[in-house]
Each structure stands twice: as structure tokens, then as C-alpha cells.
Design a protein around this motif. Structure first.
Motif, PDB file in Angstrom:
ATOM      1  N   TYR A   1       2.594   4.114   3.520  1.00 45.17           N
ATOM      2  CA  TYR A   1       3.802   3.298   3.345  1.00 45.17           C
ATOM      3  C   TYR A   1       5.035   4.146   3.658  1.00 45.17           C
ATOM      4  CZ  TYR A   1       7.678   0.901   1.077  1.00 45.17           C
ATOM      5  OH  TYR A   1       8.877   0.310   0.826  1.00 45.17           O
ATOM      6  N   GLU A   2       6.010   3.539   4.306  1.00 46.62           N
ATOM      7  CA  GLU A   2       7.296   4.184   4.555  1.00 46.62           C
ATOM      8  C   GLU A   2       8.371   3.112   4.510  1.00 46.62           C
ATOM      9  OE1 GLU A   2      10.043   6.469   4.550  1.00 46.62           O
ATOM     10  OE2 GLU A   2       8.142   7.511   4.859  1.00 46.62           O
TER      11      GLU A   2
ATOM     12  N   ILE B   1       0.548   0.570   6.718  1.00 43.89           N
ATOM     13  CA  ILE B   1      -0.690   0.649   7.489  1.00 43.89           C
ATOM     14  C   ILE B   1      -1.845   0.797   6.509  1.00 43.89           C
ATOM     15  CG2 ILE B   1      -1.981   1.907   9.258  1.00 43.89           C
ATOM     16  CD1 ILE B   1       0.604   2.889  10.404  1.00 43.89           C
ATOM     17  N   THR B   2      -2.919   0.035   6.749  1.00 42.22           N
ATOM     18  CA  THR B   2      -4.101   0.122   5.895  1.00 42.22           C
ATOM     19  C   THR B   2      -5.346   0.351   6.744  1.00 42.22           C
ATOM     20  OG1 THR B   2      -4.393  -2.292   5.969  1.00 42.22           O
ATOM     21  CG2 THR B   2      -3.139  -1.381   4.115  1.00 42.22           C
ATOM     22  N   ALA B   3      -6.237   1.164   6.207  1.00 41.82           N
ATOM     23  CA  ALA B   3      -7.559   1.358   6.810  1.00 41.82           C
ATOM     24  C   ALA B   3      -8.567   0.567   5.990  1.00 41.82           C
ATOM     25  CB  ALA B   3      -7.926   2.833   6.824  1.00 41.82           C
ATOM     26  N   HIS B   4      -9.552  -0.025   6.684  1.00 45.54           N
ATOM     27  CA  HIS B   4     -10.513  -0.895   6.015  1.00 45.54           C
ATOM     28  C   HIS B   4     -11.926  -0.372   6.224  1.00 45.54           C
ATOM     29  CE1 HIS B   4      -7.538  -4.151   5.232  1.00 45.54           C
ATOM     30  NE2 HIS B   4      -6.946  -3.586   6.270  1.00 45.54           N
ATOM     31  N   LYS B   5     -12.774  -0.714   5.288  1.00 49.64           N
ATOM     32  CA  LYS B   5     -14.151  -0.234   5.303  1.00 49.64           C
ATOM     33  C   LYS B   5     -14.888  -0.711   6.553  1.00 49.64           C
ATOM     34  CE  LYS B   5     -18.293  -0.176   2.387  1.00 49.64           C
ATOM     35  NZ  LYS B   5     -18.902  -0.660   1.122  1.00 49.64           N
ATOM     36  N   ASP B   6     -15.501   0.246   7.268  1.00 47.52           N
ATOM     37  CA  ASP B   6     -16.360  -0.025   8.430  1.00 47.52           C
ATOM     38  C   ASP B   6     -15.623  -0.719   9.568  1.00 47.52           C
ATOM     39  OD1 ASP B   6     -18.481   1.077   7.003  1.00 47.52           O
ATOM     40  OD2 ASP B   6     -19.081  -0.863   6.179  1.00 47.52           O
TER      41      ASP B   6
END
Length: 925
Positions: free
Chosen positions: A430-431, A442-447
Motif C-alpha cells: 500500500y502507498e 497491490i495484492t498477491a493471491h494464492k497460486d
């Protein structure tokens, strides 16, 4: 008819204002230790649990009471704004609540409590051997039941100011099954229906007689509700059957089926013959009882993984119904007016009206989105991203996951169901600099091999999907300080940079051999820093993507965090250590060791002086970076999964493995001075956790100023809980005094101060005295002093003062400690008076005074204060000392003083020279 056991309590049990178990519970909370730095404040993000809610009316207003663990919360049904939170916390989880006007009745353990406006008025013990499960309030009676026994209390006063007394208890016949619910049918005076898993039982509570027992059911009964028609009940069963049942004739009037386990039913009471049925799968069925058919279905109203719908209820006389579930959500729906056509009557589907909710599983990532700490961004295992308000519960909301142009976004209705939600979020960046301009989360998601962007201002998912160039799963994400660039770290070792405004791929960095677990960009966009499972820390040039430096770590890195204002980088590793690295010099400057298991979360304080970390050993540690030591460590009840410090330094937010809310802690150092020292593992104590009602803290200021004596050790804390600094850390160290600087500066410049404050002209006598001064007669004549008396007054030898007495006593026993201690208590003007009062005719007192200061100088204590005293003494009596230098005692005392003073000054000069050399060396390096 089976026999019924009835026990009357003729000796009405006396209840106290507050139950003994609550007193003991609060005493246990008081005995628990607290952190030296962080004080528990309260918990946010809780709305309801699987316990059914209760609805009541106050005039034209409906209020909803929901249960959250050991507390309950009261909402206004018209707005779903939070009105009250119960206090104190109950000693066991609340199993049922019921609302009646201003009063809320709750049961926990074997206790029935009566609350008014959220505060406990009184409580009653049922004497049951098993916990109470169900509750019913009607008239002057309070009915609470365990699985087999119903306890009935009765109020003896209309205003209910006196606790009710135990009126009777009813034991169910053998084989009746466990009690499912207690209801009171309309117009049935002094009678209650006890619904069990196998029977419907009707009791007269005044006589204790069993009036009616139904035939046994084929399947287990799960819920019962009173219909707006006389003698009629609604029954729900575990096999999905729903019946309308006439209790007077023991007859089933209508039978419906939804092929799912029904958990709750409710009749509509605004004139429409509708029935709502909630299921364990989270679906909501609506039936038209006149036509005996289903009219609507709402899918996935609540999560099936948390028991589905635990309660559904129509507001009395309104086309509005409320649902709740174990997924920590409370929802309201409304039926729009029916549309009549020439051939049929069209019933519009229920429309979502308003809701309150939170995470249904523990949070894994936290971010404060404002420096003031107003909003908190949270990502959870339940695949949701929420923004929580620390000030007002109604401002909390879930970020929408509807992608622009998707089929879901074109549907009318509610937010995405669990089946449509994105996969679990594994990393968040987050910024706030570009919030409102373009995507800033920005988010990273599983697989998934791409990261998603979010618009924090609008609370929706963004336009871009940031893909990894090597098609690896995204393991880490980051955003530049300016908010223009987003970084995506891959499981295969690559790092990709994107422009967040346009979503265009800009750069690729490839140097890691294994997964990139952390990535950051410095404040000037010059250096990209990354860590990975290959036990390496890489520094890339952002412009050329060249690898500038590589730092080998002793263990694989799990995450990193950059404090941009100080360019300090914290790297957590699998060996339970945290390395602090100076980005400018690319060197390790601190190694923080203390956790015994893997580190789960850590964060910098706003000024970069502290790091707060948590691990799987259920501890929260605070590290002081200048000294590299652990200055605070506590053990919590549940493992911390995420933590974050607010930008203003006031709040610490923690999420835990047990519980779906977020705990808030206040920073005590913002309000008072806190003593810091190194903490050992032997001092670890389990601390009290924040509660929903804020119990234990009482309030923001009450919590931070409370003291439990946990700082006391080896006499370094006073009775008030404040740290008392020792007068001298070591006898070999030259120690300054604790007196304020203006004390000894005033002593040195006292003559200048007197000259500056001297009046410009002499006071003038009044021309005519006031009348009240002349009425008492003639004024006594001023007595003139002769020469010897005047000399004695000036020399001060007319009496022995406390100052001179302690000086003489100290010389007699060769210990001037009491004298110096007394001297330190005097003001500068009092010291000047005492120095001038030394008898000039007894020059030995001068020698005693010089010896006292010399002895204190040899102790290496109060260095600057002793120097100020000697300077003042020589300025006042310097001429007399020169004239009497031949006196042996005075000469010896002055010689000794000169030797000690020169020795200490030489050591001080050497120390200053050494420090200057170290500073010069560091600058050259």
C-alpha cells in the motif's frame, strides 16, 4: 402423561449487584501483567457470531442485539449504527440473549445477567449443574434452560429495579431430547412451549404441570417460531422439512421442503403470508403460505463454512427481515411492494438494504492508510479485503471484487459470494501518495501468476493485472514511495516493475535463484532491494536493472521491510532472526535475536527507532535499534498473524490466529515517560488482551496511565510505578547530577542576576500613612545595634544554621553525605545566603567545606554541581582564603581539591578526545 419433576424455591435466592464470578474475572484481569510500552485498548471488526440475535422495539425504533464472545452489541435497526457494547466482559461466552425494552438479558455458564444500556445491573445464579443454553422473556418471567431443565425467575416489582427471584424449575420427562428453543404462544397465559429435538411440550409455569405433549417427530427439530395466527407454530427440521403446526389440535396444517438443513425460520407479520427459512448452506428460502409454494431463493447470504444462516427474523409489522451467521455479518433485506397484473400477483425478490460485517477468518496483512490511524486496511484468509475505521464502526467496508466488464458486475444484487471471490491474499503493498489518482494497492493471491491492483479511494478492484514475466506464482509485491511503480516478485526468482497509472510493464530484474519473498524500492527510486529463499539480499540499480551488490544471509529470508526516511532495511529469516541493514552502506548494522520460532510479522516505528515483531512462539517483542536490545516482550494468548504501527505512533494493531477481529494497543510513551531496559526471556509474562468493550483499559488515557507494577524489579521503580534512575551507574564513571541545568547556571551567574534585578531607585516613604495604621498608637522606636552586634549579624555567628550544623557533624565523622544531600535541596538564593553566613572568624569552616566538596568529587558524583558550588564559594570568600592561605587545614584542603579536580578533568578531556576521534573515523569511513 409422563410425570414431570417440579421444584419450588421457597427461600428466594439473594442476588448481589454484581455476580461473584464477574468480580473474580475482573480480579484475574487486574492481576495480569501488561506491556511496558503498549496498553490494551479495544478490539474492532466484530459484529456477531453464531448465537442468534434478538430484536426489540423502543417506541418507533427497532434495536438488534448480537453476541460476540463474552460481550454483546446493540445496533439501531434503522441504520445499523452501533449504540452500545456490554460491559463488563462475562466470565464465559454468552450462549443466548433476549431484549425487552431497555433491558437486555443474557446467559453465560450457569448465570443469568440483566443489563441496561449495556451495563450489568444484576445477575442471578440458576444453580444448574450444566451450562444454560436457551432464554425466553415474557411478562414478569425470565426463563432459562439447560439441555433438560428450565429455570424460571420472576420479578416482584414493575420497574424491575430489584433482581428477580427463582420461582420454579421444571425438569423435562425422560427421552424428551435436548431443548431447542423456548417460545410463548400468543394469548397462552402463564404458559410456555418447550421445543425439543423430538417433542413439542406445553407447560404451565405457575403450576408446573405439563399441559400438552406432541407426537414424536421423525427427524430432529432444529427451530420453532410463533406464527401471527392463534395456536399456530412454525417447525423446521434437519431434513429440510418446514411445517405449520396447530398446537391446539396437534395437527400439521402445511408442509414445505427446501432439501437442506433448516437452521432458522421466521413469519412475516405485515399482512403477507410469507415465511423465510435459513439453511446451513447459507441460502435463504421464501414461501407463500397461501399458495403453499416457494417464491424466492437468495443464494450464499452467509458462508456455509461457518454454519450458514444462524438466525433470520422479520421486523414486526415491516417488510424487512434481518439475518446473521457465524461469518461475522449482519444483513437487512426489504421486500418492495407487490406488483399486481391482470392475471397474477408479482412478488418482487427481497432487496439488500444495509449490512454490517467483518472478516470471517483471521487477518494476515494489516496497513494503516492514514498517518492519523483512522483507517486500517486488512486482508484475511476469507479471501476478502476490508477497510476498518478506528473511530466509527459504520465507516468500515469491504473492497469490492467486481471486475469492470465482468458478468458479475452486470448483475444486480449483493457483493460477490465466496464462490466468486478472488483466491486468498498472500501479500499486500500500500502507498497513499497517489490515492485518488490511480490504483495504490497491490495484492498477491494464492497460486496466481499475476498481482491485482486496487483503488483505495473508491474501494474497488483496479484495472490492471500485473503478471510475472517468468509465469511464476506471485510471492511478494511492493510500491514505490512516489506511487508510480509497482513491483512483483515471482516464485521463480524474477522481479517485474510496472507503471501503475498505465499498467505497462517497464523493467525486469533477474538475479535470484529461488522465490523472491520480499521486494522494496528506496525513496529516491534508485535502488531495488529484494530478498529470497536463496539466502541472498540483492541491490539492483532501478534505472539500468544492473545488480550493484549482493549480501549473503545466514538463512533464507521470509520477508523484508524498508523504513524510507532512515534507509534502514529489516529482513526476517527462517532462523528466527531479524537483520537490520543500512541501505546506503549495504552493511548489516544490527542482529536481533530472541524469538524461538518463525517470525510472522514485524514493523518499524514511525521514527525508525523501534521494531516490533511477533512470531509463532506467541510473543510480541519491541527492539531498540540504537542499542540493539529487546526493551519489551510479552506473551499473548494467541499467535500473532499480522501487526502494524500507525504513522503517528499512537496505535499498534495486531491480528491473531484465534479471532476474526483486530486488536488495538495504545503506545504509552506518547502520554508518559517509560523506562527502557533490556528484557530477558525469564521476564516474559502473559498479558491481558484487548476486548470488544475495552474492559481493562477503561479508556484511552486510563489504559496508558494504568500501572500494574510489572516494571518493578531490584528497586528501580518507585511506588507509583515510575522508573527511578540510580544516582550512579558505576563508581568508576564520572556522573552528572540530575538537577536541571538552570540550577547550576544560576549559581554561577547569581551576581549578574542580582545586579539585573536591583531596583533603579530607593523605595519612598508614603507622605501620609493610612488611617488604620495610626489607630494602634505610636510606632516602637527602631533599636540601634552597636558595632559588635552588627558585626556578629553580618558574620552569621549569632546562631548555628542547619547548613553549618550538618557541615560540622560531617567533619566530625568524616562523612559529608548528609551535608551534600541537604545542600542539593537548597535553592540558589538559599545557597548564596548560607555561603555568606560562614563565620569569617572561624576559618576552619572554610577548610571543612572544601573537604566536603573534595570528598564528593572523589566519589565521581554531581560533577557539574560541585564545580558550580566551588566557583560560587571562591567568588564570595576568595579574598579571605588568600589572606589565610598559611592556615594549615585550609591549605591542605585546597591542595587536595586541586589534585582531585585536575585528575578528573584530565580523564574528561581524554574521553572527549576519544569520542571526537570515533566521530571523525566514522565520517571518513
Amino acid at each position: 402423561m409422563p410425570s414431570v419433576s417440579v421444584t419450588l424455591d421457597t427461600d428466594a435466592i439473594k442476588r448481589r449487584k454484581v455476580a461473584s464470578d464477574l468480580v473474580e474475572h475482573k480480579a484475574r484481569l487486574a492481576r495480569r501483567h501488561t506491556s511496558r510500552i503498549f496498553s490494551p485498548f479495544r478490539s474492532i471488526g466484530y459484529v456477531t457470531n453464531e448465537v442468534p440475535f434478538s430484536i426489540s422495539t423502543l417506541g418507533q425504533t427497532f434495536i438488534i442485539t448480537t453476541v460476540v464472545g463474552n460481550s454483546f452489541q446493540i445496533y439501531d435497526a434503522g441504520t445499523l449504527h452501533l449504540l452500545f457494547v456490554s460491559t463488563p466482559q462475562t466470565s464465559a461466552p454468552i450462549s443466548a440473549v433476549s431484549t425487552h425494552f431497555h433491558f437486555v438479558y443474557a446467559i453465560w455458564g450457569t448465570t443469568v445477567g440483566v443489563f441496561r444500556r449495556g451495563r450489568l445491573e444484576y445477575s442471578m445464579e440458576s444453580g444448574s449443574n450444566s451450562p444454560l443454553k436457551k432464554l425466553l422473556i415474557f411478562g414478569d418471567y425470565v426463563c432459562a434452560s439447560s439441555n433438560e431443565i428450565v429455570y424460571i425467575f420472576r420479578f416482584n416489582t414493575p420497574d424491575k429495579s430489584v433482581p428477580p427471584e427463582l420461582y420454579t424449575s421444571i425438569t423435562l420427562p425422560p427421552g424428551a431430547g435436548d431443548i431447542v428453543k423456548l417460545v410463548h404462544p400468543h394469548t397462552y397465559l402463564n404458559k410456555i412451549v418447550v421445543a425439543t429435538t423430538s417433542y413439542i411440550l406445553l407447560f404451565n409455569i405457575r403450576t408446573g404441570n405439563l399441559v400438552f405433549q406432541s407426537k414424536p417427530f421423525e427427524t430432529l427439530l432444529t427451530d420453532i417460531d410463533v406464527a401471527p395466527v392463534l395456536d399456530t407454530l412454525g417447525l423446521a427440521f434437519s431434513d429440510g422439512k418446514i411445517q405449520t403446526y396447530n398446537i391446539r389440535y396437534d395437527k400439521v396444517l402445511c408442509e414445505l421442503s427446501c432439501r437442506q438443513k433448516v437452521t432458522s425460520i421466521s413469519f412475516r407479520t405485515d399482512g403477507n403470508a410469507h415465511l423465510a427459512a435459513g439453511t446451513a448452506d447459507g441460502d435463504l428460502y421464501f414461501y407463500d403460505l397461501n399458495r403453499k409454494r416457494r417464491v424466492h431463493i437468495l443464494r450464499d447470504v452467509h458462508s456455509a463454512g461457518h454454519g450458514g444462516i444462524s438466525s433470520v427474523s422479520f421486523l414486526n409489522g415491516q417488510p424487512v427481515f434481518v439475518t446473521s451467521g457465524g461469518d461475522n455479518s449482519l444483513k437487512e433485506y426489504v421486500f418492495d411492494p407487490e406488483i399486481s397484473t391482470s392475471t397474477t400477483l408479482v412478488i418482487s425478490p427481497p432487496r439488500h438494504l444495509r449490512s454490517r460485517g467483518g472478516h470471517s477468518q483471521p487477518s494476515m496483512c494489516l496497513f494503516f492508510t492514514e498517518e492519523s490511524g483512522h483507517f486500517l486496511l486488512s486482508a484475511s484468509l476469507d479471501r476478502s479485503l476490508w477497510t476498518f475505521s478506528l473511530r466509527k464502526d459504520a465507516q468500515s467496508h469491504e473492497l469490492s471484487q467486481r471486475e469492470k466488464g465482468s458478468a458479475t458486475s452486470r448483475k444486480a444484487g449483493l457483493t460477490s459470494s465466496l464462490r466468486e471471490k478472488f483466491p486468498q491474499i498472500t501479500a499486500v503493498a500500500y502507498e497513499g501518495n497517489k490515492q485518488g489518482d490511480w490504483e495504490n494497492i497491490i495484492t498477491a493471491h494464492k497460486d496466481q501468476a499475476f498481482a491485482r491492483t486496487w483503488d483505495g479511494q473508491r474501494g474497488i478492484v483496479g484495472r490492471w493485472q500485473l503478471k510475472t514475466s517468468d509465469k511464476g506464482v506471485v510471492r511478494s509485491v511492493g510500491i514505490s514511495f512516489c506511487g508510480n511503480f509497482g513491483l512483483v516478485g515471482s516464485a521463480y526468482g524474477s522481479i517485474d516493475a510496472y507503471n501503475l497509472q498505465s499498467g505497462i510493464h517497464r523493467k525486469r530484474f533477474r538475479s535470484h535463484k529461488r522465490a523472491v519473498t520480499g521486494v522494496a524500492l528506496d525513496s529516491l527510486n534508485r535502488t531495488v532491494i529484494s530478498c529470497g529463499l536463496d539466502s541472498e539480499l540483492h541491490f539492483h540499480d532501478f534505472k539500468t536493472t544492473a545488480l550493484n551488490h549482493k549480501l549473503h544471509l545466514p538463512s533464507p529470508a521470509t520477508s523484508l521491510l524498508l523504513h524510507r526516511s532512515t534507509d534502514m532495511l529489516a529482513v526476517a529469516m527462517e532462523n528466527c532472526q531479524i537483520f537490520i541493514i543500512d541501505v546506503t552502506t549495504m552493511r548489516v548494522v544490527r542482529e536481533l535475536k530472541g524469538h524461538s520460532k518463525a517470525i510472522t510479522a514485524f514493523d518499524f516505528s514511525a521514527d525508525g527507532r523501534w521494531i516490533v515483531s511477533a512470531s509463532l512462539d506467541s510473543t510480541i517483542r519491541t527492539w531498540d535499534l540504537p542499542t540493539g536490545t529487546c526493551i519489551d516482550a510479552v506473551k499473548v494468548e494467541s499467535i500473532v498473524t499480522a501487526l502494524r504501527l500507525s504513522g503517528n505512533g499512537e496505535w499498534l494493531a495486531t491480528a491473531h490466529e484465534e479471532g476474526v477481529g483486530i486488536n488495538l494497543w495504545t503506545n504509552r510513551t506518547m502520554f508518559k515517560q517509560v523506562a527502557f531496559r533490556q528484557i530477558t526471556d525469564q521476564e516474559l509474562e502473559r498479558v491481558a488482551m484487548p476486548t470488544i468493550s475495552g474492559e481493562g483499559a477503561g479508556g484511552l488515557l486510563e489504559g496508558v496511565f494504568s500501572s500494574d507494577g510489572s516494571d518493578a524489579e531490584n528497586g528501580d521503580v518507585s511506588d507509583s510505578g515510575n522508573y527511578v534512575s540510580p544516582e550512579q551507574l558505576n563508581q568508576k564513571l564520572l556522573t552528572l547530577s540530575l538537577a536541571p541545568r538552570n540550577r547550576y547556571m544560576t549559581l554561577i551567574n547569581l551576581d549578574i542576576i542580582k545586579q539585573r534585578n536591583k531596583p533603579k531607585e530607593a523605595p519612598k516613604a508614603p507622605e501620609k500613612a493610612p488611617f488604620f495604621l495610626t489607630l494602634t498608637g505610636a510606632q516602637p522606636a527602631e533599636k540601634k545595634e552597636d558595632g559588635p552586634a552588627k558585626a556578629r549579624r553580618k558574620s552569621g555567628s549569632s546562631k548555628i544554621t542547619e547548613f553549618r550544623r550538618k557541615l560540622i557533624e560531617g567533619h566530625a565523622i568524616d562523612d559529608y553525605t548528609a551535608f551534600v544531600s541537604y545542600l542539593k535541596t537548597l535553592s540558589p538564593s538559599a545557597i548564596d545566603l548560607e555561603f555568606r553566613s560562614l563565620d569569617a572568624l572561624e576559618i576552619d569552616q572554610f577548610a571543612h567545606f572544601v573537604s566536603a566538596l573534595t570528598a564528593h568529587m572523589e566519589m565521581k558524583r554531581d560533577y557539574e554541581l560541585v564545580q558550580a558550588w566551588m566557583s560560587m564559594f571562591l567568588r564570595i570568600h576568595g579574598d579571605l582564603i588568600v589572606e589565610n592561605r598559611e592556615v594549615t587545614d585550609l591549605n591542605d584542603a585546597l591542595t587536595r581539591w586541586q589534585e582531585v579536580e585536575q585528575k578528573e578533568k584530565k580523564r574528561l578531556d581524554e574521553l572527549v578526545g576519544y569520542c571526537n576521534g570515533v566521530v571523525k573515523f566514522l565520517r571518513l569511513d
